[in-house]
Design an enzyme around this catalytic site. Structure first.
Site, mmCIF file in Angstrom:
data_model
loop_
_atom_site.group_PDB
_atom_site.id
_atom_site.type_symbol
_atom_site.label_atom_id
_atom_site.label_comp_id
_atom_site.label_asym_id
_atom_site.label_seq_id
_atom_site.Cartn_x
_atom_site.Cartn_y
_atom_site.Cartn_z
ATOM 1 N N TYR A 179 -8.241 -7.670 -15.041
ATOM 2 C CA TYR A 179 -8.379 -8.971 -15.710
ATOM 3 C C TYR A 179 -9.846 -9.262 -16.047
ATOM 4 C CZ TYR A 179 -3.510 -9.168 -14.544
ATOM 5 O OH TYR A 179 -2.177 -8.862 -14.462
ATOM 6 N N ARG A 266 -4.838 3.653 -3.532
ATOM 7 C CA ARG A 266 -3.463 4.135 -3.727
ATOM 8 C C ARG A 266 -2.589 3.183 -4.543
ATOM 9 N NH1 ARG A 266 -3.013 3.746 2.682
ATOM 10 N NH2 ARG A 266 -2.997 1.486 2.907
#
Ligand SMILES: Cc1cc2nc3c(=O)[nH]c(=O)nc-3n(C[C@H](O)[C@H](O)[C@H](O)COP(=O)(O)O)c2cc1C
Length: 367
Positions: A179, A266
């Site tokens: 963002y 991850r």
């Protein structure tokens, strides 16, 4: 609640806040805030997950009308929105939890035609996310001019003030997941040639200006920030995430903010990548060591990994997303090592105020 031998259930002092355990509700967008106004059903949802001395981080909440990139996500820039949050915050406080609100600006992460009044999304760059990434047709953004940047910083400042007025204990700046703030931080996106682009110092300037403005407005002890230097959501990629993460962790110390919250490599957005799992997570350790206040790790944690991370002093707190979404009594389940409800991805984002939201069963139904 102090439970011996369960590191996640030990007490912790986060600045001025006395936490009774280390299990944090991660911010989770739920698309149930109709017309960008938080709804009464959110009071049920958040208070279900509240415990005495627990920390909850409310879902990403827009700071202005061009900060929203998805339908029915909440905002906190209008009076109506502020008023709507108040009973939700009250319900959480009645249960004794600490409640932070995540402040959000999506920048260029908006699909074509989404913004009101035909407005063009803003970003650090005029280059859009490639068509088809994450299955979306993204709107081309325009590059914020240098003169416009203080206005966006100010939107965060006002939103933070509004959050405190609504009763929140603090705010978390959304500097993660592709963002707006991250669109400045990462060099694959930020192609500016002014003092907001180029060097690491320049790319971090926008984020740090927001941190400073918000800390000055509401107090540094009420400010946290979430970062994801290692994840590549919406083509938000950096060529040297180790250096970026470490630079930010060090730079944030100057402002003495309450916490730094970082997502493990991850994770890809709402998905934890399959593959060899790092048994003892290690990637965030340099950031954890550099940052002097509370450090929160998130992404792919279960009870065992969370206990390990706390016992190894890898993090002070662990934020849980999908498992807390599906287990309103996650803290209790971890205490007694009970099996967990499975989350249902197909109901993450439906508008239903109950289904997939407040209907996940408790171990023991609350009174
Ligand atoms: C339904 C859903 C909504 C999410 N919304 C947000 C959000 O608003 N802000 C944010 O920073 N991360 C958001 N995330 C990411 C989670 O906070 C978290 O980082 C991710 O789920 C990985 O953690 P977990 O393995 O514990 O689920 C969302 C994830 C899910 C599943």
């Amino acid at each position: 609640m102090e439970v011996q031998n369960i590191p996640l259930l030990t007490q912790y002092k986060m600045g001025e806040f006395d936490l009774s355990h280390r299990i944090v509700l991660a911010p989770l967008t739920r698309f149930r805030s109709f017309n960008n106004v938080a709804q009464p059903h959110a009071a049920v949802y958040y208070s279900q997950r509240a415990t005495k001395g627990g920390l909850l981080i409310a879902e990403a909440t827009g700071v202005s009308d061009i900060a929203q990139g998805y339908r029915d996500t909440p905002g906190i820039w209008t009076r109506e929105q502020v008023e709507a949050w108040k009973p939700i915050v009250d319900a959480v406080h009645e249960k004794g939890s600490i409640f932070f609100l995540q402040l959000w600006h999506v920048g260029r992460a908006i699909t074509n035609g989404f913004l009101p009044n035909g407005q063009t999304p803003i970003s650090s760059t005029a280059t859009g996310i490639s068509p088809g990434v994450d299955g979306q047709e993204w709107a081309p953004p325009r590059r914020l001019t240098k003169d416009e940047i203080p206005g966006v910083v100010n939107d965060f400042r006002i939103a933070a003030r509004n959050a405190i007025e609504a009763g929140f204990d603090g705010v978390e700046l959304h500097g993660a997941n592709g963002y707006l703030i991250e669109q400045f931080l990462k060099d694959y996106v930020n192609d500016r040639t002014d003092e907001y682009g180029g060097s690491l110092e320049n790319r971090c300037r926008f984020a740090l200006e927001i941190v400073e403005a918000v800390a000055n407005e509401i107090g540094s002890n009420r400010v946290g920030i979430r970062l994801s230097p290692y994840t590549n959501l919406s083509e938000s990629i950096d060529s040297d995430p180790d250096a970026l993460g470490l630079y930010m962790a060090n730079a944030l110390n100057k402002f003495d903010i309450c916490y730094l919250h970082v997502i493990e490599p991850r994770v890809y957005g709402t998905v934890v990548l399959q593959g060899p799992e790092d048994e003892v997570p290690h990637k965030l350790l340099p950031m954890r060591k550099a940052f002097k206040n509370t450090f929160i790790a998130a992404g792919g944690y279960d009870r065992r990994k969370g206990n390990l991370a706390i016992s190894k002093n890898y993090a002070d707190l662990i934020a849980y997303g999908r498992s807390f979404l599906a287990n309103p009594d996650l803290v209790r389940r971890f205490e007694v090592d009970a099996p967990l409800n499975k989350y249902n991805r197909s109901t993450f984002y439906i508008p239903d105020p109950v289904v997939g939201y407040t209907d996940y069963p408790f171990l023991e139904e609350p009174n």
